[in-house]
Write an enzyme that holds these catalytic residues in place. Structure first.
Site, short mmCIF file in Angstrom:
data_model
loop_
_atom_site.label_atom_id
_atom_site.label_comp_id
_atom_site.label_asym_id
_atom_site.label_seq_id
_atom_site.Cartn_x
_atom_site.Cartn_y
_atom_site.Cartn_z
N HIS A 14 0.77 -1.15 0.04
CA HIS A 14 0.11 -0.04 -0.08
C HIS A 14 0.73 1.22 0.02
O HIS A 14 1.10 1.88 1.16
CB HIS A 14 -0.87 0.00 1.26
N HIS A 16 1.74 5.38 -1.93
CA HIS A 16 1.11 6.41 -2.51
C HIS A 16 2.35 6.99 -3.23
O HIS A 16 3.10 7.56 -2.63
CB HIS A 16 0.43 7.46 -1.89
N ARG A 18 1.86 9.60 -5.83
CA ARG A 18 1.42 10.85 -6.35
C ARG A 18 1.64 10.98 -8.00
O ARG A 18 2.00 9.97 -8.34
CB ARG A 18 1.98 12.23 -5.68
N ASN A 43 -5.18 6.76 -6.22
CA ASN A 43 -5.80 8.31 -5.75
C ASN A 43 -4.94 9.11 -6.46
O ASN A 43 -4.64 10.22 -5.66
CB ASN A 43 -6.17 8.01 -4.38
N LYS A 97 -9.23 -0.36 -6.28
CA LYS A 97 -9.19 0.26 -4.80
C LYS A 97 -10.64 0.90 -4.56
O LYS A 97 -11.11 1.66 -5.39
CB LYS A 97 -8.32 1.24 -4.60
N HIS A 134 -11.00 0.81 1.27
CA HIS A 134 -10.52 1.83 2.37
C HIS A 134 -11.87 1.60 3.21
O HIS A 134 -13.01 1.97 2.81
CB HIS A 134 -10.47 3.33 1.84
N HIS A 169 -5.17 -0.72 5.55
CA HIS A 169 -4.76 0.07 6.99
C HIS A 169 -5.80 -0.22 8.16
O HIS A 169 -6.36 0.83 8.61
CB HIS A 169 -4.56 1.53 6.62
N ASP A 242 1.15 2.36 3.70
CA ASP A 242 0.26 3.62 3.51
C ASP A 242 0.99 4.77 3.33
O ASP A 242 0.70 5.95 4.17
CB ASP A 242 -0.78 3.51 4.36
N HIS A 246 2.75 14.29 1.70
CA HIS A 246 2.04 15.63 1.38
C HIS A 246 3.15 16.51 1.56
O HIS A 246 3.98 16.34 2.48
CB HIS A 246 1.13 15.92 2.34
#
Ligand code: NCD
Ligand code: ZN
Length: 339
Positions: A14, A16, A18, A43, A97, A134, A169, A242, A246
Protein backbone atom coordinates in the site's frame (compact mmCIF):
# COMPACT_ATOMS: atom_id res chain seq x y z
CA UNK A 1 30.54 -6.07 15.03
CA UNK A 2 26.96 -4.81 15.46
CA UNK A 3 24.20 -7.45 15.26
CA UNK A 4 22.62 -7.84 11.83
CA UNK A 5 19.33 -9.18 10.53
CA UNK A 6 18.93 -10.58 7.01
CA UNK A 7 15.57 -11.39 5.45
CA UNK A 8 14.01 -11.89 2.01
CA UNK A 9 13.39 -8.73 -0.01
CA UNK A 10 10.15 -7.19 1.25
CA UNK A 11 6.99 -5.96 -0.46
CA UNK A 12 4.91 -2.95 0.51
CA UNK A 13 1.26 -3.60 -0.30
CA UNK A 14 0.00 0.00 0.00
CA UNK A 15 1.91 3.06 -1.24
CA UNK A 16 1.10 6.47 -2.69
CA UNK A 17 3.50 7.99 -5.22
CA UNK A 18 1.32 10.92 -6.40
CA UNK A 19 1.69 12.25 -9.94
CA UNK A 20 4.10 14.31 -12.03
CA UNK A 21 7.79 14.63 -11.39
CA UNK A 22 7.57 13.85 -7.66
CA UNK A 23 6.15 10.39 -8.40
CA UNK A 24 9.57 9.36 -9.65
CA UNK A 25 11.25 10.66 -6.48
CA UNK A 26 8.85 8.79 -4.22
CA UNK A 27 9.22 5.61 -6.26
CA UNK A 28 12.99 5.91 -5.98
CA UNK A 29 12.64 6.25 -2.19
CA UNK A 30 10.75 2.94 -2.13
CA UNK A 31 13.54 1.28 -4.12
CA UNK A 32 16.20 2.80 -1.85
CA UNK A 33 14.30 1.59 1.23
CA UNK A 34 14.86 -1.95 -0.09
CA UNK A 35 11.39 -2.88 -1.32
CA UNK A 36 11.23 -5.20 -4.33
CA UNK A 37 7.53 -4.69 -5.10
CA UNK A 38 4.95 -2.10 -4.13
CA UNK A 39 1.19 -1.97 -4.60
CA UNK A 40 0.60 1.51 -6.00
CA UNK A 41 -2.59 3.31 -5.02
CA UNK A 42 -4.65 5.01 -7.75
CA UNK A 43 -5.85 8.19 -5.99
CA UNK A 44 -3.72 10.44 -8.16
CA UNK A 45 -4.95 13.59 -9.90
CA UNK A 46 -6.41 12.59 -12.32
CA UNK A 47 -7.13 9.10 -10.92
CA UNK A 48 -5.93 5.82 -12.44
CA UNK A 49 -9.16 4.38 -13.83
CA UNK A 50 -8.35 3.12 -17.33
CA UNK A 51 -5.82 0.79 -18.94
CA UNK A 52 -3.90 3.57 -20.74
CA UNK A 53 -3.62 5.66 -17.56
CA UNK A 54 -2.41 2.62 -15.62
CA UNK A 55 0.17 1.68 -18.25
CA UNK A 56 1.55 5.20 -18.41
CA UNK A 57 1.74 5.51 -14.62
CA UNK A 58 3.63 2.21 -14.32
CA UNK A 59 6.02 3.26 -17.08
CA UNK A 60 6.78 6.49 -15.24
CA UNK A 61 7.39 4.68 -11.92
CA UNK A 62 9.59 1.96 -13.38
CA UNK A 63 11.60 4.48 -15.42
CA UNK A 64 12.45 6.35 -12.22
CA UNK A 65 13.00 3.20 -10.14
CA UNK A 66 14.07 0.37 -12.46
CA UNK A 67 14.81 -1.96 -9.54
CA UNK A 68 11.26 -1.71 -8.25
CA UNK A 69 8.30 -3.68 -9.57
CA UNK A 70 5.10 -1.66 -9.49
CA UNK A 71 1.95 -3.69 -8.89
CA UNK A 72 -0.85 -1.52 -10.18
CA UNK A 73 -4.35 -0.72 -8.95
CA UNK A 74 -7.26 1.27 -10.36
CA UNK A 75 -9.84 3.44 -8.68
CA UNK A 76 -13.30 1.90 -8.57
CA UNK A 77 -16.17 3.94 -9.98
CA UNK A 78 -19.73 2.62 -10.07
CA UNK A 79 -19.82 3.00 -13.86
CA UNK A 80 -16.76 0.85 -14.69
CA UNK A 81 -17.96 -1.73 -17.20
CA UNK A 82 -16.72 -5.28 -17.73
CA UNK A 83 -14.72 -4.40 -20.83
CA UNK A 84 -12.84 -1.61 -19.02
CA UNK A 85 -12.15 -3.96 -16.12
CA UNK A 86 -10.93 -6.69 -18.48
CA UNK A 87 -8.69 -4.12 -20.21
CA UNK A 88 -7.30 -3.00 -16.85
CA UNK A 89 -6.53 -6.61 -15.99
CA UNK A 90 -4.82 -7.18 -19.35
CA UNK A 91 -2.77 -4.04 -18.72
CA UNK A 92 -1.53 -5.66 -15.51
CA UNK A 93 -3.85 -4.36 -12.79
CA UNK A 94 -3.85 -6.71 -9.82
CA UNK A 95 -6.43 -4.89 -7.70
CA UNK A 96 -9.11 -2.23 -7.67
CA UNK A 97 -9.38 0.22 -4.79
CA UNK A 98 -12.65 1.29 -3.27
CA UNK A 99 -12.72 4.77 -1.76
CA UNK A 100 -16.00 5.66 -0.09
CA UNK A 101 -16.90 9.24 -0.98
CA UNK A 102 -14.96 11.88 0.90
CA UNK A 103 -13.22 9.68 3.48
CA UNK A 104 -9.64 10.57 2.57
CA UNK A 105 -7.26 12.38 0.22
CA UNK A 106 -8.66 12.70 -3.33
CA UNK A 107 -11.80 10.66 -2.69
CA UNK A 108 -14.39 13.34 -3.49
CA UNK A 109 -15.24 11.20 -6.54
CA UNK A 110 -15.53 8.07 -4.39
CA UNK A 111 -18.41 5.63 -4.10
CA UNK A 112 -21.46 6.92 -2.20
CA UNK A 113 -23.15 3.58 -1.42
CA UNK A 114 -21.46 0.17 -1.70
CA UNK A 115 -24.46 -1.18 -3.61
CA UNK A 116 -23.79 1.35 -6.38
CA UNK A 117 -20.63 -0.58 -7.28
CA UNK A 118 -22.08 -4.11 -6.93
CA UNK A 119 -21.75 -4.90 -10.68
CA UNK A 120 -18.09 -3.83 -10.53
CA UNK A 121 -17.41 -6.19 -7.60
CA UNK A 122 -19.16 -9.03 -9.47
CA UNK A 123 -16.96 -8.48 -12.53
CA UNK A 124 -13.84 -8.23 -10.35
CA UNK A 125 -14.70 -11.55 -8.74
CA UNK A 126 -14.99 -13.15 -12.19
CA UNK A 127 -11.71 -11.61 -13.34
CA UNK A 128 -9.94 -12.58 -10.08
CA UNK A 129 -9.00 -8.97 -9.33
CA UNK A 130 -8.39 -8.20 -5.65
CA UNK A 131 -10.72 -5.66 -4.02
CA UNK A 132 -8.78 -3.28 -1.79
CA UNK A 133 -11.03 -1.45 0.65
CA UNK A 134 -10.60 1.89 2.30
CA UNK A 135 -12.83 0.56 5.07
CA UNK A 136 -14.47 3.67 6.49
CA UNK A 137 -18.11 4.71 6.34
CA UNK A 138 -18.29 8.39 5.38
CA UNK A 139 -21.37 9.22 7.47
CA UNK A 140 -20.11 7.92 10.83
CA UNK A 141 -18.29 9.92 13.52
CA UNK A 142 -14.60 10.05 12.59
CA UNK A 143 -13.38 7.57 15.22
CA UNK A 144 -16.21 5.14 14.41
CA UNK A 145 -15.90 5.10 10.63
CA UNK A 146 -14.03 1.81 10.39
CA UNK A 147 -16.40 0.03 12.76
CA UNK A 148 -19.35 1.42 10.79
CA UNK A 149 -17.91 -0.05 7.56
CA UNK A 150 -17.56 -3.62 8.83
CA UNK A 151 -21.18 -4.56 8.11
CA UNK A 152 -20.38 -3.69 4.48
CA UNK A 153 -17.40 -6.06 4.60
CA UNK A 154 -19.59 -8.97 5.67
CA UNK A 155 -22.23 -8.14 3.02
CA UNK A 156 -19.49 -8.18 0.40
CA UNK A 157 -18.19 -11.51 1.63
CA UNK A 158 -21.69 -13.02 1.58
CA UNK A 159 -22.45 -11.68 -1.92
CA UNK A 160 -19.04 -12.46 -3.48
CA UNK A 161 -17.68 -15.62 -1.85
CA UNK A 162 -14.72 -15.95 -4.26
CA UNK A 163 -13.64 -12.31 -4.23
CA UNK A 164 -10.29 -11.66 -2.55
CA UNK A 165 -10.57 -8.57 -0.35
CA UNK A 166 -8.09 -6.53 1.68
CA UNK A 167 -9.19 -4.25 4.50
CA UNK A 168 -6.48 -1.63 4.02
CA UNK A 169 -4.70 0.00 6.97
CA UNK A 170 -6.84 -1.75 9.56
CA UNK A 171 -6.95 0.49 12.64
CA UNK A 172 -9.30 -1.08 15.19
CA UNK A 173 -9.73 -4.26 17.22
CA UNK A 174 -13.16 -4.62 15.60
CA UNK A 175 -11.52 -4.49 12.17
CA UNK A 176 -9.10 -7.29 13.13
CA UNK A 177 -12.01 -9.43 14.36
CA UNK A 178 -14.00 -8.80 11.18
CA UNK A 179 -11.06 -9.95 9.02
CA UNK A 180 -10.60 -13.08 11.14
CA UNK A 181 -14.25 -14.01 10.87
CA UNK A 182 -14.40 -13.29 7.13
CA UNK A 183 -12.15 -16.26 6.24
CA UNK A 184 -8.90 -16.73 4.33
CA UNK A 185 -9.93 -14.80 1.20
CA UNK A 186 -10.06 -11.64 3.33
CA UNK A 187 -6.82 -10.05 4.50
CA UNK A 188 -5.75 -6.76 6.05
CA UNK A 189 -2.74 -4.55 5.64
CA UNK A 190 -1.16 -3.03 8.73
CA UNK A 191 0.85 0.21 8.70
CA UNK A 192 3.85 0.94 10.90
CA UNK A 193 2.19 4.08 12.26
CA UNK A 194 -1.03 2.34 13.37
CA UNK A 195 1.14 -0.31 15.06
CA UNK A 196 3.18 2.28 16.93
CA UNK A 197 0.96 5.23 17.78
CA UNK A 198 -2.44 6.09 19.22
CA UNK A 199 -4.60 9.17 18.85
CA UNK A 200 -2.94 10.64 21.92
CA UNK A 201 0.38 10.83 20.09
CA UNK A 202 -1.33 13.10 17.57
CA UNK A 203 -3.62 15.24 19.73
CA UNK A 204 -2.99 14.34 23.40
CA UNK A 205 -0.46 17.12 23.88
CA UNK A 206 0.51 19.56 21.20
CA UNK A 207 -0.98 18.80 17.79
CA UNK A 208 1.31 16.73 15.54
CA UNK A 209 0.05 17.09 11.97
CA UNK A 210 2.59 14.55 10.73
CA UNK A 211 0.59 11.84 12.51
CA UNK A 212 -2.69 12.94 10.94
CA UNK A 213 -3.84 10.17 8.62
CA UNK A 214 -6.95 8.29 7.62
CA UNK A 215 -8.12 6.15 9.20
CA UNK A 216 -7.29 8.13 12.35
CA UNK A 217 -4.98 6.59 14.91
CA UNK A 218 -7.12 4.92 17.57
CA UNK A 219 -7.20 3.84 21.23
CA UNK A 220 -4.45 1.92 23.08
CA UNK A 221 -6.57 -1.26 23.14
CA UNK A 222 -6.96 -1.08 19.36
CA UNK A 223 -3.22 -0.71 18.91
CA UNK A 224 -2.64 -3.71 21.17
CA UNK A 225 -4.86 -5.87 18.93
CA UNK A 226 -3.13 -4.62 15.78
CA UNK A 227 0.26 -5.55 17.22
CA UNK A 228 -1.07 -8.99 18.19
CA UNK A 229 -2.33 -9.47 14.62
CA UNK A 230 1.03 -8.44 13.14
CA UNK A 231 2.92 -10.82 15.43
CA UNK A 232 0.39 -13.64 15.21
CA UNK A 233 1.87 -15.38 12.18
CA UNK A 234 -1.61 -15.43 10.63
CA UNK A 235 -1.12 -14.88 6.87
CA UNK A 236 -4.28 -12.74 6.71
CA UNK A 237 -2.23 -9.86 8.16
CA UNK A 238 0.64 -8.34 6.22
CA UNK A 239 2.49 -5.10 5.71
CA UNK A 240 1.25 -2.12 3.71
CA UNK A 241 2.85 1.14 4.77
CA UNK A 242 0.22 3.56 3.43
CA UNK A 243 3.18 5.86 2.92
CA UNK A 244 1.36 9.02 1.78
CA UNK A 245 3.54 12.05 1.13
CA UNK A 246 2.15 15.58 1.34
CA UNK A 247 4.39 18.64 1.13
CA UNK A 248 5.44 20.33 4.34
CA UNK A 249 3.23 23.32 3.38
CA UNK A 250 0.17 21.08 3.17
CA UNK A 251 0.89 19.35 6.48
CA UNK A 252 1.98 22.23 8.69
CA UNK A 253 -1.12 24.22 7.81
CA UNK A 254 -4.77 24.84 8.52
CA UNK A 255 -6.82 22.20 6.67
CA UNK A 256 -3.81 19.88 6.89
CA UNK A 257 -3.95 16.94 4.46
CA UNK A 258 -4.28 13.38 5.79
CA UNK A 259 -1.32 11.06 5.26
CA UNK A 260 2.05 10.15 6.82
CA UNK A 261 5.22 9.86 4.77
CA UNK A 262 6.64 6.66 6.22
CA UNK A 263 8.57 5.15 3.32
CA UNK A 264 12.06 6.05 4.61
CA UNK A 265 11.36 4.74 8.14
CA UNK A 266 8.75 2.00 7.98
CA UNK A 267 11.10 -1.02 7.90
CA UNK A 268 13.33 0.43 10.64
CA UNK A 269 10.29 1.07 12.84
CA UNK A 270 9.00 -2.46 12.28
CA UNK A 271 12.41 -3.86 13.22
CA UNK A 272 12.29 -1.91 16.48
CA UNK A 273 8.76 -3.06 17.21
CA UNK A 274 9.31 -6.75 16.45
CA UNK A 275 12.60 -6.68 18.38
CA UNK A 276 10.93 -5.11 21.43
CA UNK A 277 8.42 -8.01 21.42
CA UNK A 278 11.13 -10.66 21.01
CA UNK A 279 9.66 -11.50 17.61
CA UNK A 280 12.32 -10.61 15.04
CA UNK A 281 11.96 -14.14 13.67
CA UNK A 282 8.40 -13.30 12.59
CA UNK A 283 9.23 -10.11 10.69
CA UNK A 284 10.12 -11.79 7.40
CA UNK A 285 6.74 -13.48 6.99
CA UNK A 286 4.96 -10.20 7.73
CA UNK A 287 6.91 -8.06 5.26
CA UNK A 288 8.15 -10.55 2.64
CA UNK A 289 5.85 -13.58 2.45
CA UNK A 290 2.20 -13.27 3.54
CA UNK A 291 1.29 -10.42 1.19
CA UNK A 292 2.89 -12.10 -1.81
CA UNK A 293 1.10 -15.32 -0.93
CA UNK A 294 -2.27 -13.56 -0.78
CA UNK A 295 -1.67 -11.86 -4.13
CA UNK A 296 -0.49 -15.14 -5.70
CA UNK A 297 3.10 -13.97 -6.23
CA UNK A 298 6.38 -15.80 -5.73
CA UNK A 299 8.62 -14.56 -2.92
CA UNK A 300 11.21 -12.06 -4.17
CA UNK A 301 14.72 -13.26 -4.95
CA UNK A 302 17.47 -11.66 -2.90
CA UNK A 303 17.80 -10.44 0.66
CA UNK A 304 18.03 -7.26 2.68
CA UNK A 305 20.37 -6.84 5.63
CA UNK A 306 19.93 -4.37 8.47
CA UNK A 307 22.51 -3.75 11.16
CA UNK A 308 22.05 -2.43 14.65
CA UNK A 309 23.62 0.97 14.14
CA UNK A 310 21.93 4.31 14.77
CA UNK A 311 20.36 5.98 11.74
CA UNK A 312 19.25 9.59 11.76
CA UNK A 313 16.00 10.22 9.93
CA UNK A 314 16.31 13.23 7.59
CA UNK A 315 14.21 16.26 8.51
CA UNK A 316 12.94 16.80 4.96
CA UNK A 317 12.73 14.53 1.89
CA UNK A 318 11.67 16.10 -1.45
CA UNK A 319 9.88 18.85 0.50
CA UNK A 320 8.06 16.31 2.71
CA UNK A 321 8.57 15.80 6.45
CA UNK A 322 8.90 12.04 6.98
CA UNK A 323 7.54 10.30 10.04
CA UNK A 324 10.05 10.48 12.93
CA UNK A 325 11.91 13.30 11.15
CA UNK A 326 15.14 14.27 12.89
CA UNK A 327 15.04 11.37 15.38
CA UNK A 328 17.43 8.43 15.53
CA UNK A 329 16.30 4.86 14.80
CA UNK A 330 18.26 1.92 16.15
CA UNK A 331 18.66 -0.09 12.90
CA UNK A 332 20.13 0.98 9.59
CA UNK A 333 19.93 -0.59 6.16
CA UNK A 334 23.28 -2.22 5.42
CA UNK A 335 22.99 -4.00 2.09
CA UNK A 336 20.84 -5.60 -0.53
CA UNK A 337 21.92 -8.88 -2.12
CA UNK A 338 21.10 -10.94 -5.13
CA UNK A 339 18.36 -8.79 -6.54
C1 NCD B 1 -3.83 8.77 1.88
C2 NCD B 1 -3.33 9.79 0.85
O1 NCD B 1 -2.85 10.86 1.28
O2 NCD B 1 -3.42 9.53 -0.35
N1 NCD B 1 -4.02 9.44 3.14
C3 NCD B 1 -4.10 8.86 4.36
O3 NCD B 1 -4.35 9.58 5.32
N2 NCD B 1 -3.88 7.58 4.56
C4 NCD B 1 -5.06 8.09 1.35
C5 NCD B 1 -5.50 6.90 2.17
O4 NCD B 1 -4.94 5.80 2.06
O5 NCD B 1 -6.44 7.06 2.96
ZN1 ZN C 1 -3.44 4.93 1.45
Amino acid sequence: MPPTLTFGRPDDFHVHFRQGEVAGHFARDAQDAGFARVLVMPNTLPPIDSAPALTEYRRQIEAAAPGLRALMTFKIRPGLDRQTLADLRSAGAVAGKLYPEGVTTHSEDGVRRLEDAWPVFAAMEDLDLVLCLHGEHPDAFSLDREAAFLGGLSSLRAAFPRLRMVLEHVSTAAGVDAVLSSGPLTAATLTAHHLLFTLDDMVGGKLDPHLFCKPLLKRPEDRTRLVEAALSGNPQFFFGSDSAPHSREHKEAALCSAGCYTMPVSLGLLLELFESRGALDRLEAFVSRFGAQFYGLEPNPGTLTFEKLPWKVPSLVHGVVPLKAGTTLSWSLKSLQGA
